[in-house]
Design a protein around this motif. Structure first.
Motif, short mmCIF file in Angstrom:
data_model
loop_
_atom_site.label_atom_id
_atom_site.label_comp_id
_atom_site.label_asym_id
_atom_site.label_seq_id
_atom_site.Cartn_x
_atom_site.Cartn_y
_atom_site.Cartn_z
N HIS A 157 0.83 -1.22 0.00
CA HIS A 157 0.00 0.00 0.00
C HIS A 157 0.86 1.27 0.00
N TYR A 169 -6.86 -5.72 4.54
CA TYR A 169 -8.19 -5.12 4.73
C TYR A 169 -8.07 -3.84 5.56
N ARG A 170 -7.27 -3.90 6.59
CA ARG A 170 -7.12 -2.73 7.47
C ARG A 170 -6.46 -1.58 6.74
N GLN A 171 -5.43 -1.86 5.95
CA GLN A 171 -4.76 -0.79 5.21
C GLN A 171 -5.71 -0.14 4.21
N ALA A 172 -6.54 -0.96 3.56
CA ALA A 172 -7.53 -0.41 2.63
C ALA A 172 -8.49 0.52 3.36
N HIS A 173 -8.95 0.09 4.53
CA HIS A 173 -9.89 0.89 5.32
C HIS A 173 -9.26 2.22 5.72
N GLU A 174 -7.99 2.18 6.13
CA GLU A 174 -7.30 3.40 6.56
C GLU A 174 -7.11 4.39 5.40
N GLY A 200 -9.40 4.82 3.15
CA GLY A 200 -10.74 5.20 2.71
C GLY A 200 -11.40 4.21 1.77
N GLY A 201 -10.80 3.02 1.61
CA GLY A 201 -11.34 2.03 0.70
C GLY A 201 -12.16 0.98 1.40
N GLN A 202 -12.88 0.19 0.61
CA GLN A 202 -13.69 -0.90 1.13
C GLN A 202 -13.56 -2.10 0.21
N LYS A 246 -17.75 -6.94 -1.26
CA LYS A 246 -18.35 -8.09 -0.61
C LYS A 246 -18.03 -9.36 -1.39
N ILE A 276 -11.00 -3.56 -4.43
CA ILE A 276 -11.29 -2.55 -3.41
C ILE A 276 -11.88 -1.31 -4.08
#
Length: 299
Positions: A44, A74-79, A81-83, A86, A130
């Protein structure tokens, strides 16, 4: 009942061998376009992955058709601003580290300790799984490049005369479809040279020779060992056709199959004899069929 522990080394080995057996090693691509085959996968923060992680992530990008070299947890994506979408499946990557363990006999001495290596599995996602990341993370697929590679009419005539159906489309995959009894090839213009195109076409013709109405060597339910054997037969057939048709050999590409062959030959020292005999039958059939049909058309 406890789930069996995930074995990262076995998982990676199985996937890479599977792709080698299919004739599609993820670090080789004889045509242009598709995924950035030669871009190193990066984290990332744009730091490149190294070692086995390069092969792991190259392989997954190859399998899924990802165009981006960026991977993150997953956590890096969230930090950022990504998701993660599903249903998105993560890819295991390897993290090597060490921890300090003090020697029991010298536990009183803070300066004496042992560094113990460990292997940990991290789960990462390609940015194409993502949504919502900054735009600079997303890559456009590399379009196929027209290299100006031209067909060889003599070779075209030979392969047409085998009677095996051949289809060309922009899809950058070469394969034999047993259900349709048809070979699919990418456009010859996207190959680095004509020799590679015809070498791969020879390999696929080797597979097609085993169709039920020809030499009846193939079944839809072949297991991994049988598929590896079939790859060996197809490649030996291609080697024989290459000599017959004067197609320059590309041993760097052929070497990709060796790992599967070696495993099969270690289990059975008669397998190479059997494969050579099947390849000879395939070669004889293809050359004989080409001569027969060419003669018919000239009458």
């Amino acid at each position: 009942m406890a789930q069996p522990k995930f074995d990262l080394k076995q998982h990676v080995t199985d996937i890479i061998i599977q792709e080698i057996e299919k004739g599609t090693p993820p670090w080789q691509c004889p045509w242009t376009g598709s995924v950035k085959q030669f871009a190193l996968p990066v984290r990332h923060n744009c730091i490149p992955y190294r070692g086995i992680n390069v092969l792991i992530l190259w392989t997954q990008a190859h399998l899924e058709g990802y165009a981006s070299e960026h991977w993150m947890t997953y956590r890096q994506a969230h930090e950022l601003g990504g998701q993660v979408r599903k249903g998105g499946k993560s890819t295991p990557s390897a993290f090597y580290g060490t921890f300090e363990r003090k020697d029991d006999e010298t536990a009183h001495d803070d300066e004496v300790s042992a560094r113990i290596p460990f292997l940990k599995t991290n789960r990462v996602f390609n940015v194409e799984q993502i949504d919502g990341l900054p735009k600079n993370y997303y890559a456009e697929p590399v379009p196929p490049v027209d290299l100006g590679t031209e067909p060889d009419q003599h070779l075209e005539d030979f392969f047409d005369a085998t009677g095996i159906s051949r289809r060309t489309s922009p899809l950058l995959r070469a394969y034999y479809d047993m259900r349709l009894d048809e070979i699919h090839m990418p456009p010859i213009e996207t190959f680095h040279d004509a020799a590679r195109y015809y070498a791969i076409l020879s390999h696929e013709c080797g597979h097609a020779s085993g169709y039920s109405s020809r030499l009846d060597r193939l079944t839809p339910t072949m297991d991994r060992k049988e598929r590896a054997y079939e790859e060996l037969v197809a490649e030996l057939t291609a080697a024989m056709l290459g000599v017959h048709l004067k197609i320059p050999a590309h041993f760097d590409q052929n070497a990709a199959y060796i790992e599967g062959w070696v495993a099969a030959m270690r289990e059975d020292n008669g397998v190479i004899f059997k494969a050579a005999a099947d390849a000879q039958r395939a070669f004889d059939f293809l050359v004989g069929e080409a001569r027969f049909l060419a003669k018919e058309r000239s009458i």
